[in-house]
Write a protein that holds these residues in place. Structure first.
Motif, PDB file in Angstrom:
ATOM      1  N   ASN A 204     -29.005  66.071 -57.831  1.00  0.00           N
ATOM      2  CA  ASN A 204     -27.714  66.291 -58.487  1.00  0.00           C
ATOM      3  C   ASN A 204     -27.359  67.777 -58.528  1.00  0.00           C
ATOM      4  N   LEU A 205     -28.355  68.610 -58.818  1.00  0.00           N
ATOM      5  CA  LEU A 205     -28.121  70.054 -58.881  1.00  0.00           C
ATOM      6  C   LEU A 205     -27.787  70.629 -57.508  1.00  0.00           C
ATOM      7  N   LYS A 207     -26.235  69.085 -55.145  1.00  0.00           N
ATOM      8  CA  LYS A 207     -24.868  68.668 -54.806  1.00  0.00           C
ATOM      9  C   LYS A 207     -23.819  69.587 -55.421  1.00  0.00           C
ATOM     10  N   GLU A 208     -24.169  70.245 -56.523  1.00  0.00           N
ATOM     11  CA  GLU A 208     -23.201  71.103 -57.205  1.00  0.00           C
ATOM     12  C   GLU A 208     -22.899  72.390 -56.431  1.00  0.00           C
ATOM     13  N   LYS A 210     -23.702  75.342 -56.604  1.00  0.00           N
ATOM     14  CA  LYS A 210     -23.677  76.655 -57.259  1.00  0.00           C
ATOM     15  C   LYS A 210     -25.070  77.231 -57.484  1.00  0.00           C
TER      16      LYS A 210
END
Length: 247
Positions: A204-205, A207-208, A210
């Motif tokens: 999930n991180l 995919k962000e 940033k």
């Protein structure tokens, strides 16, 4: 076939283990050998090993110092100890840092087979098909079990440093009993569930966009980026960089 590193400062023992035990018959391949703990840790840090078979008393770094370092790095490498000492303190410390077995020298065929057969099964369970999240076959009603629900909530909130001891404190149970209870109700080991949550959160991180991969590694509890990349590839079948490109 899973990768094995063998570490022992006694050449005759190390050579015998490397060359005269039929590792491939039980699903393992020896990819390196070490004469001391420092060499063993360097081989582990390369990111290719699945299991370390390690003498406890070695020069430069002892086996216990090696497994402590592996534990602190959240490395997925499994450790099995060899020792000529039937010392409870050694065994107790080894178990504290996650050792799977403690084999007394001199070793024999059955000792090694008995120790490594369940490890092969555990590694098989860790490795789902590429690109697929591990599917958990939970027994009926487990999601409504308040104890399991509380343990899972704890892990999801503290995945970076979640531990069986802390989970046991939350539900006021003995850690050993919690481990058995969790496995019985979910058909999954507690450590496997923690690993699953870490990897899903890492995905999930990533995919962000940033966060850099090494930042994601630290955010999910891996101080060593190589160990994180190796664990992520085992779970998803691709590296963090490849996963980000695909998503």
């Amino acid at each position: 076939m899973y990768n094995l590193v063998i570490a022992d400062d006694e050449y005759e023992i190390r050579n015998g283990l490397v060359n005269y035990f039929p590792w491939e018959d039980i699903g393992f391949k020896v990819i390196g050998q070490a004469a001391n703990g420092k060499e063993a840790l360097e081989l582990i840090s390369s990111g290719d090993a699945d299991v370390l078979l390690c003498d406890i008393q070695m020069p430069i770094m002892t086996g216990l110092e090696v497994i402590k370092e592996i534990y602190q790095q959240n490395s997925p490498v499994i450790t099995v100890f060899l020792s000529g000492y039937q010392d409870f303190h050694f065994a107790q410390t080894a178990i504290k840092y996650g050792a799977k077995n403690y084999i007394l020298k001199p070793t024999n065929f059955s000792d090694l087979t008995d120790a490594f057969t369940p490890i092969k099964k555990e590694l098989d369970q860790r490795n789902p098909p590429p690109f697929q999240t591990k599917i958990v076959n939970q027994q009926s009603g487990s999601e409504h079990d308040p104890i399991i629900h509380k343990i899972k909530d704890y892990v999801k909130s503290h995945f970076k440093d979640a531990s069986l001891d802390d989970a046991a404190q939350i539900v006021y149970m003995n850690p050993h009993y919690v481990s058995k209870y969790f496995k019985q109700k979910t058909d999954q080991n507690f450590s496997e569930f923690v690993f699953q949550i870490k990897m899903e959160e890492a995905a999930n991180l990533l995919k962000e966009m940033k966060y850099k991969a090494y930042e994601v590694s630290e955010m999910v509890g891996y101080s060593n980026a190589k160990n994180f990349t190796r664990a992520f590839r085992k779970y998803f079948g691709v590296s963090p960089k490849e996963y980000r490109q695909l998503h």
